[in-house]
Design a protein around this motif. Structure first.
Motif, PDB file in Angstrom:
ATOM      1  N   CYS A 111      -0.067  36.052 -10.485  1.00  0.00           N
ATOM      2  CA  CYS A 111       0.144  34.675 -10.261  1.00  0.00           C
ATOM      3  C   CYS A 111      -0.503  33.896  -9.518  1.00  0.00           C
ATOM      4  O   CYS A 111      -1.460  34.288  -8.858  1.00  0.00           O
ATOM      5  N   THR A 112      -0.404  32.545  -9.624  1.00  0.00           N
ATOM      6  CA  THR A 112      -1.176  31.509  -8.857  1.00  0.00           C
ATOM      7  C   THR A 112      -0.649  31.341  -7.491  1.00  0.00           C
ATOM      8  O   THR A 112       0.666  30.846  -7.523  1.00  0.00           O
ATOM      9  N   PRO A 113      -1.077  31.577  -6.345  1.00  0.00           N
ATOM     10  CA  PRO A 113      -0.590  31.359  -5.062  1.00  0.00           C
ATOM     11  C   PRO A 113      -0.375  29.928  -4.685  1.00  0.00           C
ATOM     12  O   PRO A 113      -1.118  29.130  -4.886  1.00  0.00           O
ATOM     13  N   ARG A 114       0.862  29.589  -4.013  1.00  0.00           N
ATOM     14  CA  ARG A 114       1.128  28.242  -3.521  1.00  0.00           C
ATOM     15  C   ARG A 114       0.759  28.031  -1.975  1.00  0.00           C
ATOM     16  O   ARG A 114       0.479  29.059  -1.339  1.00  0.00           O
ATOM     17  N   GLY A 115       0.842  26.976  -1.737  1.00  0.00           N
ATOM     18  CA  GLY A 115       0.564  26.394  -0.213  1.00  0.00           C
ATOM     19  C   GLY A 115      -0.686  25.992  -0.064  1.00  0.00           C
ATOM     20  O   GLY A 115      -1.402  25.668  -0.796  1.00  0.00           O
ATOM     21  N   ARG A 116      -0.928  25.872   1.130  1.00  0.00           N
ATOM     22  CA  ARG A 116      -2.218  25.281   1.553  1.00  0.00           C
ATOM     23  C   ARG A 116      -3.567  26.279   1.729  1.00  0.00           C
ATOM     24  O   ARG A 116      -3.278  27.322   2.268  1.00  0.00           O
ATOM     25  N   HIS A 117      -4.507  26.012   1.203  1.00  0.00           N
ATOM     26  CA  HIS A 117      -5.727  26.729   1.134  1.00  0.00           C
ATOM     27  C   HIS A 117      -7.163  25.780   1.457  1.00  0.00           C
ATOM     28  O   HIS A 117      -6.912  24.604   1.435  1.00  0.00           O
ATOM     29  N   ARG A 118      -7.986  26.560   1.545  1.00  0.00           N
ATOM     30  CA  ARG A 118      -9.257  25.722   1.839  1.00  0.00           C
ATOM     31  C   ARG A 118     -10.348  26.641   0.794  1.00  0.00           C
ATOM     32  O   ARG A 118      -9.939  27.792   0.625  1.00  0.00           O
ATOM     33  N   ILE A 119     -11.502  25.868   0.340  1.00  0.00           N
ATOM     34  CA  ILE A 119     -12.512  26.210  -0.431  1.00  0.00           C
ATOM     35  C   ILE A 119     -13.276  27.104   0.613  1.00  0.00           C
ATOM     36  O   ILE A 119     -13.636  26.604   1.723  1.00  0.00           O
ATOM     37  N   LEU A 169     -15.118  28.536  -7.045  1.00  0.00           N
ATOM     38  CA  LEU A 169     -14.988  27.850  -5.824  1.00  0.00           C
ATOM     39  C   LEU A 169     -13.615  28.840  -5.284  1.00  0.00           C
ATOM     40  O   LEU A 169     -12.510  28.478  -5.790  1.00  0.00           O
ATOM     41  N   TRP A 170     -14.194  29.639  -4.388  1.00  0.00           N
ATOM     42  CA  TRP A 170     -13.275  30.644  -3.940  1.00  0.00           C
ATOM     43  C   TRP A 170     -12.391  30.363  -2.755  1.00  0.00           C
ATOM     44  O   TRP A 170     -12.592  29.531  -1.698  1.00  0.00           O
ATOM     45  N   LEU A 171     -10.949  30.383  -2.969  1.00  0.00           N
ATOM     46  CA  LEU A 171     -10.176  29.951  -1.925  1.00  0.00           C
ATOM     47  C   LEU A 171      -9.559  30.939  -0.696  1.00  0.00           C
ATOM     48  O   LEU A 171      -9.614  32.121  -1.343  1.00  0.00           O
ATOM     49  N   SER A 172      -9.381  30.253   0.187  1.00  0.00           N
ATOM     50  CA  SER A 172      -8.777  31.255   1.155  1.00  0.00           C
ATOM     51  C   SER A 172      -7.488  30.422   1.732  1.00  0.00           C
ATOM     52  O   SER A 172      -7.526  29.278   2.041  1.00  0.00           O
ATOM     53  N   GLY A 173      -6.486  31.302   1.836  1.00  0.00           N
ATOM     54  CA  GLY A 173      -5.078  30.479   2.168  1.00  0.00           C
ATOM     55  C   GLY A 173      -5.201  30.385   3.876  1.00  0.00           C
ATOM     56  O   GLY A 173      -5.805  30.958   4.562  1.00  0.00           O
ATOM     57  N   LEU A 174      -4.339  29.316   4.152  1.00  0.00           N
ATOM     58  CA  LEU A 174      -4.266  29.003   5.449  1.00  0.00           C
ATOM     59  C   LEU A 174      -2.847  29.022   6.147  1.00  0.00           C
ATOM     60  O   LEU A 174      -2.765  28.835   7.105  1.00  0.00           O
ATOM     61  N   GLU A 175      -1.930  29.913   5.439  1.00  0.00           N
ATOM     62  CA  GLU A 175      -0.761  30.041   6.110  1.00  0.00           C
ATOM     63  C   GLU A 175      -0.215  31.319   5.921  1.00  0.00           C
ATOM     64  O   GLU A 175       0.099  32.057   4.922  1.00  0.00           O
ATOM     65  N   GLN A 198      -8.294  37.667  -0.548  1.00  0.00           N
ATOM     66  CA  GLN A 198      -8.302  39.288  -0.978  1.00  0.00           C
ATOM     67  C   GLN A 198      -7.948  39.320  -2.367  1.00  0.00           C
ATOM     68  O   GLN A 198      -8.444  40.303  -2.884  1.00  0.00           O
ATOM     69  N   ARG A 199      -7.399  38.466  -2.931  1.00  0.00           N
ATOM     70  CA  ARG A 199      -6.841  38.413  -4.187  1.00  0.00           C
ATOM     71  C   ARG A 199      -7.819  37.883  -5.356  1.00  0.00           C
ATOM     72  O   ARG A 199      -7.905  37.846  -6.546  1.00  0.00           O
ATOM     73  N   TYR A 200      -8.967  37.417  -4.727  1.00  0.00           N
ATOM     74  CA  TYR A 200      -9.980  36.801  -5.465  1.00  0.00           C
ATOM     75  C   TYR A 200      -9.511  35.618  -6.118  1.00  0.00           C
ATOM     76  O   TYR A 200      -9.710  35.490  -7.456  1.00  0.00           O
ATOM     77  N   ILE A 201      -8.871  34.622  -5.665  1.00  0.00           N
ATOM     78  CA  ILE A 201      -8.275  33.487  -6.242  1.00  0.00           C
ATOM     79  C   ILE A 201      -9.374  32.426  -6.463  1.00  0.00           C
ATOM     80  O   ILE A 201      -9.969  32.003  -5.302  1.00  0.00           O
ATOM     81  N   HIS A 216     -12.497  27.933 -11.202  1.00  0.00           N
ATOM     82  CA  HIS A 216     -13.621  28.310 -11.975  1.00  0.00           C
ATOM     83  C   HIS A 216     -13.749  27.878 -13.480  1.00  0.00           C
ATOM     84  O   HIS A 216     -12.727  27.631 -14.002  1.00  0.00           O
ATOM     85  N   GLY A 217     -14.853  27.872 -14.011  1.00  0.00           N
ATOM     86  CA  GLY A 217     -14.824  27.513 -15.327  1.00  0.00           C
ATOM     87  C   GLY A 217     -14.280  28.553 -16.175  1.00  0.00           C
ATOM     88  O   GLY A 217     -14.489  29.782 -16.085  1.00  0.00           O
TER      89      GLY A 217
END
Length: 158
Positions: A42-50, A93-99, A112-115, A118-119
């Motif tokens: 699934c695609t994670p919701r919420g605030r992330h940063r690159i 662009l590797w995302l990291s959750g903020l919440e 850690q899910r490697y979200i 990307h192209g």
């Protein structure tokens, strides 16, 4: 700069510091819909940063495995030879959750899910959920976006 990924419309909007729209892209998020848990697809919701920008300077359609370029350039022939492969192309662009507890740490950690953003092969449809959890973009779009954002860019997925 700030990115907003709208899951229902399968769009991503880049806004500047004043909130003005800089770019809008069609994307493809998870076939399994929204969700935060490890191995959910699934695609994670919420605030992330690159967290990291990967692939700068590489040719368009460069193939990545484990965030490293393989030296391959995606083509129809390569795709036909490996039809089950989940193609990660051009830039990451590797995302990291903020919440914490939502998309950071434990069983819901986006990094850690490697979200990634990307192209993907240009033959893949945009505007409909088809990914394994990541946010897929057209190759030319992800190259453009890569040049407009940095590792401090916030990404909100709703």
């Amino acid at each position: 700069m700030k990115l907003l990924v709208d899951l229902p419309s399968q769009t991503m909007t880049l806004r500047d510091a004043e909130g003005a729209v800089v770019r809008r892209y069609r994307v493809s998020t998870a076939l399994n819909g929204p969700g935060e848990y490890k191995d959910s697809g699934c695609t994670p919701r919420g605030r992330h940063r690159i967290r990291a920008r990967i692939g700068g300077g590489l040719p368009i359609r460069s193939v990545f495995v484990g965030r490293r370029p393989t030296g391959e350039i995606w083509s129809e022939a390569l795709s036909t030879a490996q039809p089950a492969r989940d193609w990660i192309l051009s830039r990451i662009l590797w995302l990291s959750g903020l919440e914490p507890g939502c998309n950071r740490l434990g069983e819901v950690d986006s990094m850690q899910r490697y979200i990634y953003i990307h192209g993907t092969p240009d033959s893949e449809p945009m505007g409909e959920p088809r990914s394994h959890g990541c946010i897929r973009m057209r190759n030319r779009d992800v190259l453009e976006l890569f040049e407009l954002v940095d590792t401090a860019t916030q990404v909100d997925i709703q």
